[in-house]
Design a protein around this motif. Structure first.
Motif, mmCIF file in Angstrom:
data_model
loop_
_atom_site.group_PDB
_atom_site.id
_atom_site.type_symbol
_atom_site.label_atom_id
_atom_site.label_comp_id
_atom_site.label_asym_id
_atom_site.label_seq_id
_atom_site.Cartn_x
_atom_site.Cartn_y
_atom_site.Cartn_z
ATOM 1 N N ARG A 9 -12.504 -3.217 -6.965
ATOM 2 C CA ARG A 9 -11.635 -4.364 -7.263
ATOM 3 C C ARG A 9 -12.309 -5.381 -8.181
ATOM 4 O O ARG A 9 -11.709 -5.873 -9.135
ATOM 5 N N HIS A 32 4.255 5.489 -6.074
ATOM 6 C CA HIS A 32 2.958 5.001 -6.545
ATOM 7 C C HIS A 32 2.968 4.866 -8.060
ATOM 8 O O HIS A 32 3.465 5.741 -8.768
ATOM 9 N N LYS A 33 2.395 3.793 -8.558
ATOM 10 C CA LYS A 33 2.287 3.571 -10.007
ATOM 11 C C LYS A 33 1.189 4.485 -10.539
ATOM 12 O O LYS A 33 0.014 4.315 -10.201
ATOM 13 N N ASN A 63 12.452 -2.160 -11.227
ATOM 14 C CA ASN A 63 13.323 -2.091 -10.059
ATOM 15 C C ASN A 63 14.735 -2.511 -10.431
ATOM 16 O O ASN A 63 14.967 -3.163 -11.449
ATOM 17 N N GLY A 109 7.769 -2.561 -6.598
ATOM 18 C CA GLY A 109 7.133 -3.397 -7.605
ATOM 19 C C GLY A 109 6.701 -4.750 -7.056
ATOM 20 O O GLY A 109 7.284 -5.267 -6.102
ATOM 21 N N THR A 110 5.688 -5.330 -7.685
ATOM 22 C CA THR A 110 5.150 -6.612 -7.206
ATOM 23 C C THR A 110 6.152 -7.745 -7.373
ATOM 24 O O THR A 110 6.251 -8.606 -6.495
ATOM 25 N N PHE A 111 6.903 -7.772 -8.470
ATOM 26 C CA PHE A 111 7.909 -8.820 -8.666
ATOM 27 C C PHE A 111 9.039 -8.658 -7.649
ATOM 28 O O PHE A 111 9.529 -9.632 -7.082
ATOM 29 N N ARG A 112 9.426 -7.425 -7.377
ATOM 30 C CA ARG A 112 10.437 -7.140 -6.356
ATOM 31 C C ARG A 112 9.988 -7.691 -5.006
ATOM 32 O O ARG A 112 10.745 -8.350 -4.298
ATOM 33 N N GLU A 113 8.727 -7.408 -4.647
ATOM 34 C CA GLU A 113 8.192 -7.883 -3.368
ATOM 35 C C GLU A 113 8.183 -9.412 -3.306
ATOM 36 O O GLU A 113 8.495 -9.998 -2.264
ATOM 37 N N GLU A 114 7.843 -10.045 -4.409
ATOM 38 C CA GLU A 114 7.832 -11.513 -4.467
ATOM 39 C C GLU A 114 9.240 -12.072 -4.277
ATOM 40 O O GLU A 114 9.444 -13.027 -3.510
ATOM 41 N N ASN A 143 10.963 -6.579 -13.234
ATOM 42 C CA ASN A 143 9.579 -6.156 -13.096
ATOM 43 C C ASN A 143 8.673 -7.319 -13.470
ATOM 44 O O ASN A 143 9.132 -8.334 -13.999
ATOM 45 N N SER A 144 7.399 -7.179 -13.155
ATOM 46 C CA SER A 144 6.464 -8.287 -13.331
ATOM 47 C C SER A 144 6.183 -8.596 -14.797
ATOM 48 O O SER A 144 5.720 -9.688 -15.111
#
Length: 174
Positions: free
Chosen positions: A11, A73-74, A110, A131-136, A163-164
């Motif tokens: 990371r 998975h991306k 998404n 997707g991260t934007f979807r989760e947000e 999408n993000s």
């Protein structure tokens, strides 16, 4: 995704590589693509971000298999998406659906349908990347999960790709 597929992932090295790649460009809208090899090699590509425009979409020509792990998975393994896009050259993207006739996502983001003033996105179990934007948006209560069927397209007040990178992009069903 790295853990799922058994890729070496550090990371701190990833964060440093991204920071180094965008140094001096922080005041611009950027699209950043990071790829990770199985051995942990990191590659970062940076490009200017184009403003979102309405995208022309159509229903995919074939269903996707909701049990396909590559949908969740991306990865750079994009055979399903490339095949569906190639089958609809008149469109900017396609709306994917699974073996149960449930809408899943687009190839580059998404999916959100607006129905009677509420915005819905399909659940991950339909066969899609969370997707991260979807989760947000889910966490903020701006969208809700709901099983969406192909028939819902006809009664949708609006369609969006999210999408993000692009944020909210209106879709035109052709």
């Amino acid at each position: 995704a790295a853990a799922y597929w058994g890729f070496v992932f550090d990371r701190e090295r990833v964060i440093k590589k991204i920071e180094d790649s965008v140094k001096g460009l922080e005041d611009r809208g950027l699209k950043v693509r990071l790829t990770l090899s199985h051995e942990g090699k990191i590659t970062v590509q940076v490009a200017p971000l184009s403003p979102p425009a309405k995208l022309r979409v159509a229903l995919a020509v074939e269903k996707v298999d909701s049990s396909d792990p590559f949908l969740y998975h991306k990865t750079t393994h994009r055979v399903v998406y490339e095949h569906q896009l190639a089958a609809r050259p008149e469109c900017d993207d396609v709306l994917l659906y699974n073996e149960r006739g449930e809408l899943t996502e687009c190839c580059i983001g998404n999916l959100v349908l607006e129905l009677a003033g509420q915005r819905y996105t399909p659940p991950v179990a339909a066969g899609l990347l969370a997707g991260t934007f979807r989760e947000e948006l889910l966490a903020r209560g701006e969208i809700c999960e709901r099983t969406l069927k192909i028939e819902d397209l006809a009664r949708a007040d609006a369609l969006y790709l999210i999408n993000s990178v692009r944020g909210w992009v209106e879709l035109e069903l052709v």
